[in-house]
Write a protein that holds these residues in place. Structure first.
Motif, short mmCIF file in Angstrom:
data_model
loop_
_atom_site.label_atom_id
_atom_site.label_comp_id
_atom_site.label_asym_id
_atom_site.label_seq_id
_atom_site.Cartn_x
_atom_site.Cartn_y
_atom_site.Cartn_z
N MET A 1 -29.43 6.86 11.35
CA MET A 1 -30.65 6.25 10.83
C MET A 1 -31.80 7.25 10.86
SD MET A 1 -29.82 3.15 10.15
CE MET A 1 -28.23 2.39 10.42
N SER B 1 -44.25 4.09 7.92
CA SER B 1 -44.47 2.90 7.10
C SER B 1 -43.15 2.29 6.66
CB SER B 1 -45.33 3.24 5.91
OG SER B 1 -44.73 4.26 5.17
N TYR B 2 -42.07 3.01 6.80
CA TYR B 2 -40.76 2.41 6.57
C TYR B 2 -39.68 3.27 7.20
CZ TYR B 2 -42.42 4.50 2.15
OH TYR B 2 -43.03 5.25 1.20
N TYR B 3 -38.51 2.68 7.25
CA TYR B 3 -37.39 3.32 7.95
C TYR B 3 -36.21 3.39 6.99
CZ TYR B 3 -40.40 1.60 11.63
OH TYR B 3 -41.49 1.32 12.39
N THR B 4 -35.47 4.47 7.11
CA THR B 4 -34.30 4.62 6.24
C THR B 4 -33.05 4.71 7.10
OG1 THR B 4 -34.38 7.02 6.30
CG2 THR B 4 -35.64 5.91 4.57
N ARG B 5 -31.93 4.56 6.43
CA ARG B 5 -30.67 4.76 7.12
C ARG B 5 -29.88 5.84 6.39
NH1 ARG B 5 -26.38 1.88 4.72
NH2 ARG B 5 -27.02 0.69 2.90
N ALA C 1 -27.81 7.03 3.96
CA ALA C 1 -27.26 6.44 2.73
C ALA C 1 -27.34 7.43 1.59
CB ALA C 1 -28.04 5.17 2.37
N LEU D 1 -30.45 9.65 -0.62
CA LEU D 1 -31.71 9.91 0.07
C LEU D 1 -31.94 11.42 0.06
CD1 LEU D 1 -31.36 7.42 3.04
CD2 LEU D 1 -32.50 7.13 0.86
N THR E 1 -25.93 -3.18 -0.28
CA THR E 1 -26.99 -3.25 0.73
C THR E 1 -28.08 -2.21 0.50
OG1 THR E 1 -25.64 -1.85 2.16
CG2 THR E 1 -25.54 -4.22 2.54
N GLY E 2 -29.26 -2.51 1.03
CA GLY E 2 -30.42 -1.63 0.85
C GLY E 2 -30.45 -0.47 1.82
N LYS E 3 -31.39 0.42 1.57
CA LYS E 3 -31.47 1.65 2.36
C LYS E 3 -32.78 1.77 3.12
CE LYS E 3 -29.39 3.99 -1.62
NZ LYS E 3 -29.55 5.11 -2.54
N VAL E 4 -33.70 0.86 2.83
CA VAL E 4 -35.04 1.03 3.39
C VAL E 4 -35.53 -0.27 4.03
CG1 VAL E 4 -37.45 1.63 2.86
CG2 VAL E 4 -35.59 2.75 1.63
N LEU E 5 -36.12 -0.11 5.19
CA LEU E 5 -36.67 -1.24 5.93
C LEU E 5 -38.20 -1.10 5.93
CD1 LEU E 5 -35.08 -3.36 7.68
CD2 LEU E 5 -35.48 -1.85 9.63
N VAL E 6 -38.89 -2.15 5.51
CA VAL E 6 -40.36 -2.07 5.45
C VAL E 6 -40.97 -3.00 6.50
CG1 VAL E 6 -42.40 -2.36 4.00
CG2 VAL E 6 -40.27 -1.55 2.99
N ARG F 1 -35.54 -3.36 -0.79
CA ARG F 1 -35.95 -2.98 0.56
C ARG F 1 -35.99 -4.25 1.41
NH1 ARG F 1 -40.21 1.88 -0.46
NH2 ARG F 1 -38.96 2.87 -2.06
N VAL G 1 -33.73 0.49 15.09
CA VAL G 1 -33.79 0.45 13.62
C VAL G 1 -32.43 0.02 13.09
CG1 VAL G 1 -34.07 1.83 11.53
CG2 VAL G 1 -35.63 2.17 13.46
N ASP G 2 -31.38 0.58 13.68
CA ASP G 2 -30.01 0.26 13.26
C ASP G 2 -29.72 -1.23 13.41
OD1 ASP G 2 -27.39 0.76 12.44
OD2 ASP G 2 -26.71 0.85 14.52
N PHE H 1 -31.69 -3.17 10.84
CA PHE H 1 -31.10 -2.93 9.52
C PHE H 1 -29.86 -3.82 9.33
CE2 PHE H 1 -32.74 1.20 7.72
CZ PHE H 1 -32.77 0.76 6.42
N MET I 1 -29.29 -6.77 6.61
CA MET I 1 -28.22 -6.70 5.60
C MET I 1 -27.37 -7.97 5.63
SD MET I 1 -26.77 -2.92 6.19
CE MET I 1 -27.77 -1.48 6.05
#
Lengths: 546, 325
Positions: free
Chosen positions: A1, A22-26, A28, A31, B48-53, B92, B112-113, B116, B120
């Motif tokens: 992540m 402001s946001y988090y990515t995993r 994937a 990216l 599934t998405g890749k971004v968490l806001v 998102r 975060v994981d 997420f 999902m």
């Protein structure tokens, strides 16, 4: 992540942020980091043909006496900021390559999208053919004339004259370069693009070396060079005026404004990267800034070139020599047509330097071809994938995996254009600037698309990174209005002034025919597809989102 | 869509893929059945998405966050719902947190994981329920699978439906009697995503599933990864820092598809290949007898890219059309 601030290709995650993210990515696919500003600038500069912008130096004072090439460049670049902004904003919302075809089809209607895109593609093909044609008289001819004079080699001098005047050689050289270009694009795109990159860098040498040569040599040196090449600086000016050239050293603001379409032919196309770079989306303004930086850098370089040209050659001389050359006057003393890089070569003296300047300029013609070729072939694919054209058009060769059908179509059309340019009526020869008129028709449609986008695609606009308003009006609509006005400013002189020959009857007829084919093409395809059971209107039809 | 005449021998499929958590795209996929008069809906992998806001609760009872570096602010729960909808439409996941949880998200990738995975799972469960509500009464079969960007454990959520069939790693029968094999894994990517396998493993999976087909020549190969070196697999070339490579010729593109998928399509010659994975490479191309399609994806804009395909008992793939709904 990953924890990050994110932009998108999809979503280009990249810069790792700490607290306050402001946001988090995993982890994937897709990216990716943003293209660096430096690379982005290089990408955009590559679509502004700097060497071809040098045409302004000779054509502006000839066609618009009193027009100052330096100010033509500067004003044009400043005005081009607005259309560049428009394309940059639309690309941020609709990033996939396809440029105006996608913008217009999604926002207004695929019919208009196809018509606009067909129009500009058809004229791009004519420009490809035109570049092929120009190679002999404005590429090889001045190169051999200057080399022949510098080395006292009569064979080179003879070649210079032959290549500057022979239609057969014009066709042979043009056809060879068109066939080579098609072959390269058909055999191995990746290899072709690598070669292209090298040629592109070489082509920039003509600009750099010209700046150095002109910075070193002043008017006196040039006057001596003119004598060495068999002419007399003051006599050329006098002969031209005697023959009817109305130019003078006096600055004309009106003619400077009217001459801007000449510079627009180069700077107006900084937006072409919307076709080529669009696969990577950037939600940030970085790529948009890069487009503007590129425009500024190109503008400064060409303005410098123009300023130095005025100092060394003089505006009156440039206009007079071009007048005698273009009117076929016997008083024109040189073996090659009047042309910026030819005049630079005259003061360079050194044969190696002359060779590098001229052949790197020839390279500038060559590099203009594959990029334009690729844009048109991508447009053909897009129409084919949307079923407007038969799917055969996007067929690939099973052995080379190259788009052989699309490339053959492009080659045939450009060769037909080349024949018409060389052996067609004289009017056809003047059609180069008609391309400006015709392509502006497509740009008008894109400007209107920008104006209407927030209204017609409200939902897409509301979620987009370009959302924003000034005095209650969406910024993209304001930019669209600005672009429309500026495009009209470029259109007007081309359409009303006879000097460039853009508005000949033949030019209007061809503009009408090509636009008509684009307008009729979609409904014809619609009916043919409907007979087969395919409804073209569904390609961009919005599905209910609830 | 195509002709409105429906013949007994014709089966119309609507295929979309890579919607990456975009609720708007999912809803459009459900609605596509009616609009395009499809006999079956197929959703390729990467759901599934890749971004968490994060939307952070403030002391004054409002919520704040940001999107595209633009501040977001919801003064009450209605506005918050609006923001969440907007974020979901773009693929998102909105997550409403208090400042303490926000601080924890900032420093803990593990947390975060967890968030997420929860987002999902909850989203997919909601989608399945929505599909049952919308498609159940219509009686239109729908098929889904996971992609390389999804987590294996989410298959349970998709398997739990009586309306949506989880098609991965098996063979399902489509209307018209056409068999469809489905593989959602991809070959290795620079991102080392959760469901990647080697070319050899892809080949083995295809061979194993194809061996179970009654008639491979009338089958549909629903394989997430597109065939190598085609119009369907062109993606920007990346450097070692995952930055797109640009040169004087523009953005450098490269083939990133699967050689195993390509050779399978060319040797087995099924009727149709359905692919995704490479969002920017929407295209259709014939490989051997098979028509291969990648509709691409614009999920971030809430635009559903898809392919409408008519299968005919006598003519095979009678028509195809790429659409952007």
């Amino acid at each position: 992540m990953g924890v990050g601030s994110v932009t998108e290709r999809d979503t280009s995650a990249a810069e790792v942020a700490g607290p306050g993210a402001s946001y988090y990515t995993r982890q994937a696919t897709g990216l990716v980091r943003e293209i660096s500003v430096g690379s982005n600038i290089a990408l955009n500069v590559s679509f502004v043909s700097l060497p071809l912008a040098a045409l302004v130096a000779t054509e502006a004072p000839f066609s618009f006496p009193g027009a100052n090439p330096f100010w033509v460049t500067v004003i044009c670049v400043v005005l081009c900021i607005v259309p560049t902004l428009l394309y940059g904003m639309l690309t941020r919302v609709m990033p996939r390559s396809g440029g105006d075809y996608v913008f217009v089809s999604r926002t207004i209607h695929p019919w208009l999208g196809f018509a606009a895109n067909f129009n500009i593609s058809a004229w791009y093909l004519l420009v490809i053919a035109y570049f092929g044609y120009l190679l002999a008289p404005f590429g090889f001819s001045p190169a051999f004339t200057a080399l022949g004079t510098a080395t006292h080699n009569s064979t080179f001098l003879r070649w210079g004259v032959t290549l500057g005047t022979s239609k057969i050689w014009g066709f042979v050289i043009g056809a060879i370069i068109l066939v080579l270009c098609a072959a390269l694009m058909s055999l191995s795109l990746r290899r072709a693009l690598r070669i292209y990159g090298v040629i592109f860098l070489f082509s920039l040498l003509s600009v750099v070396l010209s700046i150095i040569v002109l910075a070193i040599h002043g008017r006196g040196d040039f006057m001596s060079s003119v004598s060495q090449y068999g002419g007399n600086y003051n006599t050329i000016i006098a002969d031209a005026h005697k023959a009817g050239y109305a130019g003078s050293a006096t600055f004309s603001f009106k003619n400077t404004i009217l001459a801007m379409p000449l510079a627009f032919a180069s700077f107006g196309y900084a937006i072409v990267s919307a076709y080529a770079g669009g696969e990577v989306r950037s939600a940030r303004a970085k790529s948009l800034r890069a487009m503007l930086y590129s425009l500024a850098i190109s503008g400064i370089l060409v303005a410098l070139l123009m300023g130095l040209a005025l100092r060394t050659f003089g505006n009156n001389f440039l206009g007079s020599a071009t007048f005698l050359s273009n009117t076929g006057s016997k008083q024109y003393p040189f073996g090659s047509p009047a042309f910026f890089f030819f005049f630079v070569s005259m003061v360079a003296h050194n044969p190696v330097l002359i060779a590098v300047i001229n052949f790197s300029y020839i390279a500038a013609y060559v590099v203009a071809l594959p990029a334009t070729f690729l844009i048109v072939s991508r447009n053909l694919f897009a129409w084919s994938f949307d079923r407007v054209l038969p799917d055969k058009v996007s067929d690939v060769n099973p052995r080379t995996h190259s788009p052989i059908v699309a490339n053959v179509i492009i080659l045939i059309v450009t060769l037909v254009y080349l024949v018409l340019i060389i052996w067609g009526t004289t009017g056809f020869l003047e059609i180069f600037y008609t391309a400006g008129i015709a392509e502006l028709l497509t740009f008008f449609v894109v400007a209107v698309t920008g104006i209407l986008f927030p209204v017609l695609r409200r939902e897409l606009y509301e979620r987009s990174p370009i959302r924003g308003s000034f005095l209650g009006v969406p910024i993209i609509s304001l930019v669209g209005i600005g672009a429309l006005v500026i495009y009209a400013l470029f259109f007007y002189p081309l359409a009303t002034n006879n000097a460039l020959g853009a508005n000949t009857t033949l030019g209007w007829v061809i503009t009408g025919v090509i636009a008509g084919i684009g307008i009729l093409g979609y409904p014809v395809s619609y009916l043919l597809n409907r007979a087969r059971g395919v409804d073209l209107s569904l390609a961009f039809k919005q599905l209910p989102p609830e | 869509m195509f002709s409105r005449k429906k013949t007994a021998s014709r089966t119309r499929l609507f295929f979309a893929t890579d919607i990456h958590g975009s609720e708007q795209c999912f809803r459009k996929w459900l609605n596509a059945a009616k609009v395009y008069e499809a006999d079956a809906l197929i959703l390729g992998g990467d759901v599934t998405g890749k971004v968490l806001v994060p939307l952070v609760a403030e002391a004054d009872g409002s919520w704040r966050g940001s999107l595209y570096d633009r501040p977001l602010h919801a003064k009450d729960s209605d506005e918050l719902a609006g923001l969440e909808k907007q974020i979901r439409a773009m693929g998102r996941y909105p997550v409403v947190v208090d400042p303490d949880e926000k601080a924890e998200l900032d420093v803990s990738p593990e947390h975060v994981d967890v968030v997420f995975r929860r987002a999902m799972r909850e989203t997919l469960a909601q989608w399945v329920a929505l599909a049952e509500e919308r498609l159940g009464p219509l009686g239109i079969p729908a098929y889904t699978m996971l992609g390389n960007d999804d987590f294996d454990d989410l298959a349970d959520v998709l398997r739990g439906s009586h309306v949506v069939t989880y098609a991965e790693d098996g063979i399902v029968e489509l209307p018209g009697g056409y068999e469809m094999l489905s593989i959602g894994y991809s070959t290795p990517t620079p991102w080392h995503t959760s469901r990647e396998i080697s070319e050899e493993q892809v080949q083995a999976k295809v061979d194993e599933l194809a061996g179970r087909l009654r008639d491979p020549s009338t089958a549909v190969f629903n394989i997430h990864c597109p065939p190598y070196d085609t119009h369907l697999d062109q993606a920007p070339l990346l450097d070692e820092n995952l930055r797109p490579v640009v040169d004087a010729s523009g953005l450098r593109m490269a083939s990133v598809g699967s050689t195993a998928v390509r050779s399978s399509l060319e040797t087995i010659e099924p009727l149709l290949g359905l692919h995704g994975h490479i969002h920017e490479s929407a295209a259709a191309q014939k490989l051997g007898r098979a028509v291969s399609v990648n509709p691409g994806s614009d999920y971030g804009d809430g635009i559903l890219r898809g392919a409408i395909i008519d299968l005919d008992q006598a003519k095979g793939v009678k028509r195809w059309q790429l659409v952007q709904g």
